[in-house]
Design a protein around this motif. Structure first.
Motif, PDB file in Angstrom:
ATOM      1  N   ALA A   1       0.808  -1.221   0.000  1.00 17.97           N
ATOM      2  CA  ALA A   1       0.000   0.000   0.000  1.00 17.97           C
ATOM      3  C   ALA A   1       0.841   1.269   0.000  1.00 17.97           C
ATOM      4  O   ALA A   1       0.309   2.369  -0.189  1.00 17.97           O
ATOM      5  N   VAL A   2       2.153   1.135   0.204  1.00 16.21           N
ATOM      6  CA  VAL A   2       3.031   2.311   0.297  1.00 16.21           C
ATOM      7  C   VAL A   2       3.562   2.664  -1.091  1.00 16.21           C
ATOM      8  O   VAL A   2       4.080   1.798  -1.795  1.00 16.21           O
ATOM      9  N   PRO A   3       3.430   3.926  -1.507  1.00 12.67           N
ATOM     10  CA  PRO A   3       3.959   4.316  -2.823  1.00 12.67           C
ATOM     11  C   PRO A   3       5.479   4.174  -2.882  1.00 12.67           C
ATOM     12  O   PRO A   3       6.166   4.285  -1.869  1.00 12.67           O
ATOM     13  N   ALA A   4       5.977   3.940  -4.099  1.00 12.87           N
ATOM     14  CA  ALA A   4       7.404   3.655  -4.293  1.00 12.87           C
ATOM     15  C   ALA A   4       8.279   4.785  -3.766  1.00 12.87           C
ATOM     16  O   ALA A   4       9.372   4.543  -3.243  1.00 12.87           O
ATOM     17  N   ARG A   5       7.824   6.025  -3.910  1.00 11.79           N
ATOM     18  CA  ARG A   5       8.652   7.158  -3.479  1.00 11.79           C
ATOM     19  C   ARG A   5       8.967   7.095  -1.993  1.00 11.79           C
ATOM     20  O   ARG A   5      10.069   7.445  -1.560  1.00 11.79           O
ATOM     21  N   PHE A   6       7.997   6.639  -1.191  1.00 10.43           N
ATOM     22  CA  PHE A   6       8.236   6.518   0.234  1.00 10.43           C
ATOM     23  C   PHE A   6       8.853   5.161   0.572  1.00 10.43           C
ATOM     24  O   PHE A   6       9.672   5.044   1.485  1.00 10.43           O
ATOM     25  N   GLY A   7       8.481   4.137  -0.165  1.00  5.04           N
ATOM     26  CA  GLY A   7       8.987   2.799   0.095  1.00  5.04           C
ATOM     27  C   GLY A   7      10.479   2.655  -0.103  1.00  5.04           C
ATOM     28  O   GLY A   7      11.087   1.701   0.396  1.00  5.04           O
ATOM     29  N   LYS A   8      11.096   3.620  -0.804  1.00  3.93           N
ATOM     30  CA  LYS A   8      12.550   3.540  -1.023  1.00  3.93           C
ATOM     31  C   LYS A   8      13.337   3.694   0.279  1.00  3.93           C
ATOM     32  O   LYS A   8      14.529   3.402   0.317  1.00  3.93           O
ATOM     33  N   HIS A   9      12.668   4.139   1.361  1.00  4.01           N
ATOM     34  CA  HIS A   9      13.340   4.307   2.644  1.00  4.01           C
ATOM     35  C   HIS A   9      13.427   2.978   3.398  1.00  4.01           C
ATOM     36  O   HIS A   9      13.247   2.940   4.624  1.00  4.01           O
ATOM     37  N   GLU A  10      13.663   1.900   2.672  1.00  2.00           N
ATOM     38  CA  GLU A  10      13.896   0.569   3.219  1.00  2.00           C
ATOM     39  C   GLU A  10      12.609  -0.022   3.804  1.00  2.00           C
ATOM     40  O   GLU A  10      11.685   0.700   4.155  1.00  2.00           O
ATOM     41  N   PRO A  11      12.557  -1.360   3.915  1.00  4.42           N
ATOM     42  CA  PRO A  11      11.334  -2.010   4.386  1.00  4.42           C
ATOM     43  C   PRO A  11      11.054  -1.827   5.870  1.00  4.42           C
ATOM     44  O   PRO A  11      10.028  -2.277   6.358  1.00  4.42           O
ATOM     45  N   VAL A  12      11.957  -1.181   6.594  1.00  4.25           N
ATOM     46  CA  VAL A  12      11.658  -0.846   7.981  1.00  4.25           C
ATOM     47  C   VAL A  12      11.074   0.555   8.034  1.00  4.25           C
ATOM     48  O   VAL A  12       9.896   0.759   8.336  1.00  4.25           O
ATOM     49  N   ARG A  13      11.878   1.559   7.696  1.00  4.77           N
ATOM     50  CA  ARG A  13      11.405   2.953   7.776  1.00  4.77           C
ATOM     51  C   ARG A  13      10.315   3.258   6.770  1.00  4.77           C
ATOM     52  O   ARG A  13       9.418   4.061   7.033  1.00  4.77           O
ATOM     53  N   GLY A  14      10.390   2.647   5.595  1.00  7.07           N
ATOM     54  CA  GLY A  14       9.484   3.032   4.510  1.00  7.07           C
ATOM     55  C   GLY A  14       8.291   2.130   4.358  1.00  7.07           C
ATOM     56  O   GLY A  14       7.809   1.933   3.233  1.00  7.07           O
ATOM     57  N   SER A  15       7.784   1.567   5.442  1.00  6.77           N
ATOM     58  CA  SER A  15       6.688   0.599   5.327  1.00  6.77           C
ATOM     59  C   SER A  15       5.673   0.795   6.444  1.00  6.77           C
ATOM     60  O   SER A  15       6.041   0.906   7.613  1.00  6.77           O
ATOM     61  N   PHE A  16       4.421   0.819   6.084  1.00  6.16           N
ATOM     62  CA  PHE A  16       3.327   0.818   7.055  1.00  6.16           C
ATOM     63  C   PHE A  16       2.055   0.362   6.358  1.00  6.16           C
ATOM     64  O   PHE A  16       1.888   0.540   5.148  1.00  6.16           O
TER      65      PHE A  16
ATOM     66  N   ALA B   1      25.476  20.348   9.744  1.00  2.00           N
ATOM     67  CA  ALA B   1      26.077  19.776   8.537  1.00  2.00           C
ATOM     68  C   ALA B   1      25.275  18.578   8.035  1.00  2.00           C
ATOM     69  O   ALA B   1      25.075  18.405   6.834  1.00  2.00           O
ATOM     70  N   LYS B   2      24.810  17.741   8.967  1.00  2.00           N
ATOM     71  CA  LYS B   2      23.984  16.596   8.604  1.00  2.00           C
ATOM     72  C   LYS B   2      22.574  16.848   9.103  1.00  2.00           C
ATOM     73  O   LYS B   2      22.305  16.783  10.296  1.00  2.00           O
ATOM     74  N   ALA B   3      21.679  17.132   8.165  1.00  2.00           N
ATOM     75  CA  ALA B   3      20.306  17.489   8.540  1.00  2.00           C
ATOM     76  C   ALA B   3      19.481  16.275   8.941  1.00  2.00           C
ATOM     77  O   ALA B   3      18.420  16.416   9.536  1.00  2.00           O
ATOM     78  N   GLY B   4      19.931  15.070   8.625  1.00  2.00           N
ATOM     79  CA  GLY B   4      19.181  13.869   8.972  1.00  2.00           C
ATOM     80  C   GLY B   4      18.172  13.505   7.897  1.00  2.00           C
ATOM     81  O   GLY B   4      17.918  14.263   6.955  1.00  2.00           O
ATOM     82  N   ILE B   5      17.573  12.334   8.065  1.00  2.00           N
ATOM     83  CA  ILE B   5      16.686  11.789   7.036  1.00  2.00           C
ATOM     84  C   ILE B   5      15.232  12.221   7.229  1.00  2.00           C
ATOM     85  O   ILE B   5      14.395  12.047   6.350  1.00  2.00           O
ATOM     86  N   GLY B   6      14.911  12.815   8.386  1.00  2.00           N
ATOM     87  CA  GLY B   6      13.524  13.112   8.717  1.00  2.00           C
ATOM     88  C   GLY B   6      12.811  14.026   7.740  1.00  2.00           C
ATOM     89  O   GLY B   6      11.641  13.803   7.401  1.00  2.00           O
ATOM     90  N   GLN B   7      13.501  15.058   7.261  1.00  2.00           N
ATOM     91  CA  GLN B   7      12.871  15.974   6.297  1.00  2.00           C
ATOM     92  C   GLN B   7      12.604  15.282   4.966  1.00  2.00           C
ATOM     93  O   GLN B   7      11.547  15.477   4.350  1.00  2.00           O
ATOM     94  N   ARG B   8      13.563  14.460   4.507  1.00  2.00           N
ATOM     95  CA  ARG B   8      13.380  13.751   3.231  1.00  2.00           C
ATOM     96  C   ARG B   8      12.214  12.772   3.322  1.00  2.00           C
ATOM     97  O   ARG B   8      11.423  12.643   2.384  1.00  2.00           O
ATOM     98  N   MET B   9      12.099  12.100   4.447  1.00  2.00           N
ATOM     99  CA  MET B   9      10.984  11.162   4.602  1.00  2.00           C
ATOM    100  C   MET B   9       9.641  11.885   4.571  1.00  2.00           C
ATOM    101  O   MET B   9       8.685  11.408   3.943  1.00  2.00           O
ATOM    102  N   TYR B  10       9.581  13.046   5.205  1.00  2.00           N
ATOM    103  CA  TYR B  10       8.329  13.812   5.215  1.00  2.00           C
ATOM    104  C   TYR B  10       7.962  14.252   3.796  1.00  2.00           C
ATOM    105  O   TYR B  10       6.801  14.099   3.369  1.00  2.00           O
ATOM    106  N   GLN B  11       8.935  14.777   3.065  1.00  2.00           N
ATOM    107  CA  GLN B  11       8.670  15.227   1.697  1.00  2.00           C
ATOM    108  C   GLN B  11       8.264  14.067   0.799  1.00  2.00           C
ATOM    109  O   GLN B  11       7.349  14.187  -0.021  1.00  2.00           O
ATOM    110  N   ASP B  12       8.933  12.936   0.949  1.00  2.00           N
ATOM    111  CA  ASP B  12       8.594  11.781   0.118  1.00  2.00           C
ATOM    112  C   ASP B  12       7.230  11.218   0.472  1.00  2.00           C
ATOM    113  O   ASP B  12       6.512  10.704  -0.397  1.00  2.00           O
ATOM    114  N   LEU B  13       6.841  11.309   1.724  1.00  2.00           N
ATOM    115  CA  LEU B  13       5.506  10.858   2.125  1.00  2.00           C
ATOM    116  C   LEU B  13       4.439  11.742   1.485  1.00  2.00           C
ATOM    117  O   LEU B  13       3.476  11.244   0.887  1.00  2.00           O
TER     118      LEU B  13
END
Length: 635
Positions: free
Chosen positions: A252-267, A381-393
């Protein structure tokens, strides 16, 4: 005929368990529990009962030998005040007796992973359904401003289980975190469970309590931490154990969000999959997989969290059955139950999703559009993955409804965990241990579910650092009604609290390289005294998991949560300040707002005084060269 069948079934089970004893897979006490459980379930069968008696005798002699030897390594002794006493001091010269051990309270330590304040009574989300956690709160003290000392799984658990702040152990860099027991700043520490072992407790653990620690820290382990269920392609795999085939995100998860691995990118819901090529499995690439058969909503295999809860319930019943026959073990127990949900992948049964219909689901009250504009996290310097995950969602699901889908999965996972916690609590309440068991419930850190444009953790705002912390203690104050404590506390206080309440030695060092505990006992907040005198700090300290900035006086990004303020100082010197009374959701960084407003000079001076006080608090607490602070004045 039936008695004969039961006799041989029990006899066969006895042989198997005794074989495990010989192989060293269990000790006499654990074997006795298992045999007593068989007798309890199968009925009064003579031969196994005799075996139980024989082994109980053997265990008794073994315990007598232990009692004549030095009871603790390195000459440590227990506290003299005893468990649940009103004094928190301990006499290091007292020697424990067996009756002393029998009088000590048991501990039921319950945890969830990535659980924020989306809980009934905490106000994180008004539609959260957590009746069992609320029920526990009814007879407990709920700390409404409890915070993680570092909002990331492994370093957070390493911190509160070792009793050290992250800046003390230096276990902070997410790119270079080995197993905690191998890390120089932690390997000499005696962890919480080890200390209970040393002080005569039987320790049992299942699920995720430690993160990366050895299983041998527990005397008995149920199930290892397991993040499943996962989707996988059955046609590509030789069998369910095939590690060459990667897990997949939920269909049910679109590919754009699913690219964040089957742990983070899955619900999504755990249900029978429409694609016959896909199946469910759980486990890991290092410890192996097992298949989860899902036939329909009510007929499927258990998830890892369900297995852990089921194991804990059975252990409580077995120990209670042994005690009912006058075979109460000489050791009190410490039972740790760590649930993985709501940690992603947020995959639970469809019935929990149905409890949160998308059509009527609300965004959390803390959500505000463009709320990150006055924040400084993105300047690192390292903003983290949280913003990218939000945008991809948002882009993957096309719009704001995407966030509601994500929050639906998060809330569904919270409610699923709550139901399992309820089963364990019900099991405890039906045993004779109910009135002599301390219950603790908490999480390793919170979770940012879209606030300030982030998904995830390792952030220094309220949604990520705040955790539920509920403590039920028999015989300390009244346990007949709910009480709340709003004083800021943190997870590093759990270790000293539990050894204080259980009357254990406060000598927790293994050797001369060990450090004393950083936290402070929460006992003063657990009583009903009108005035509370606490030796701990006036703020809860949280640290960002990041590489140290060696050019900065402290080198770490830190947050101090006071009663009325949150002060954040990043490792590049940038700052945020929130008035949490007027702005509980931390929408307005006071430092930015005051620089752009035409307020009076007197107001600016007042704010400078507040800011400098917080800076001084932080530098004195953590350490650092305050002469190098670049003081930013509000003008």
């Amino acid at each position: 005929m039936l008695v004969s069948v039961l006799f041989y079934q029990c006899l066969a089970a006895t042989v198997v368990l005794c074989t495990l004893l010989c192989l060293g897979a269990m000790d006499y006490q654990q074997l006795t529990y298992e045999l007593e459980s068989i007798v309890s379930i199968k009925g009064n069968v003579t031969a196994p009962s005799a075996s139980v008696a024989l082994l109980r005798n053997k265990r008794s002699k073994q315990q007598e030998i232990r009692d004549t030897e030095q009871p603790f390594s390195n000459g440590r002794t227990k506290g003299a005040d005893g468990p649940l006493s009103s004094s928190s001091k301990s006499n290091q010269n007292s020697k424990p007796s067996r009756s002393n051990q029998n009088s000590k309270p048991n501990v039921l330590f319950l945890m969830c992973d990535d659980l924020n304040d989306y809980i009934e009574t905490l106000g994180g989300h008004p539609q959260a359904i957590t009746p069992n956690i609320r029920r526990l709160m009814e007879t407990s003290v709920s700390f409404t401003q409890a915070h993680a000392n570092i909002p990331l799984c492994k370093p957070s658990r390493a911190s509160f289980l070792s009793g050290l702040y992250p800046h003390s152990s230096n276990f902070v860099n997410p790119d270079d975190l080995p197993r905690p027991e191998e890390y120089e700043g932690l390997k000499h520490q005696r962890t919480l469970v080890e200390h209970f072992n040393e002080n005569g407790y039987r320790t049992l653990g299942t699920g995720k309590i430690y993160h990366g620690y050895k299983k041998s820290y527990w005397m008995e382990v149920g199930h290892e931490a397991d993040y499943g269920p996962f989707v996988y392609n059955k046609t590509e795999a030789k069998d369910v154990h095939d590690t060459s085939v990667q897990n997949l995100p939920h269909p049910a998860v679109p590919a754009r969000f699913g690219k964040h691995e089957p742990v983070r990118g899955s619900f999504g819901p755990l249900e029978k999959l429409d694609d016959p090529d896909l199946g469910w499995r759980t486990g890991g690439f290092y410890k192996g997989f097992r298949e989860i058969q899902v036939h329909n909503a009510t007929h499927r295999d258990m998830t890892p969290d369900e297995q852990s809860a089921d194991w804990a319930v059975k252990r409580l019943r077995q120990m209670d059955a042994a005690a009912a026959r006058g075979n109460r073990p000489s050791q009190p127990f410490f039972l740790g139950v760590g649930l993985v949900r709501p940690h992603h992948p947020m995959i639970v049964s469809q019935k929990y999703f149905d409890m949160y219909p998308i059509e009527s689901l609300q965004l959390p009250p803390s959500f505000l559009d463009n709320d990150a504009n006055d924040t400084m996290r993105q300047t690192l310097a390292k903003a983290g993955i949280g913003q990218r995950m939000y945008q991809d969602l948002v882009k993957g699901f096309h719009g704001r409804k995407s966030l509601l889908r994500y929050i639906q999965a998060y809330l569904a996972s919270v409610t699923a965990a709550d139901e399992l916690l309820g089963k364990v609590l019900d099991a405890l309440d039906k045993t004779r241990f109910k009135d002599n068991t301390i219950v603790v419930f908490t999480s390793d850190h919170g979770y940012q579910a879209g606030q300030k444009g982030y998904l995830g953790k390792n952030l220094l705002w309220q949604a990520t650092t705040r955790v539920p912390l509920v403590v039920r203690v028999p015989n300390v104050g009244s346990s007949s009604r709910r009480r709340k404590c709003s004083h800021p506390v943190s997870l590093v206080d759990l270790y000293p609290t539990l050894i204080d309440l259980c009357g254990l030695s406060n000598k927790t060092e293994n050797n001369e390289f060990s450090r004393p505990l950083d936290g402070h006992s929460l006992r003063p907040f657990l009583s009903e005294a009108p005035s509370v005198s606490w030796s701990g700090p006036k703020f809860a300290l949280s640290t960002l998991s990041q590489e140290r900035n060696l050019s900065d006086p402290i080198g770490l990004s830190l947050s101090a949560r006071y009663n009325k303020w949150r002060y954040i100082r990043y490792s590049n010197g940038k700052e945020e300040l929130y008035n949490t009374v007027e702005d509980p959701y931390e929408w307005a960084n006071v430092l930015v707002a005051n620089q752009s407003s035409a307020t009076s000079t007197a107001h600016h001076n007042d704010m400078n005084a507040v800011l400098n006080r917080f800076r001084n608090d932080l530098f004195q607490f953590v350490g650092g060269d305050d002469r190098r602070i670049a003081v930013q004045r509000i003008t």
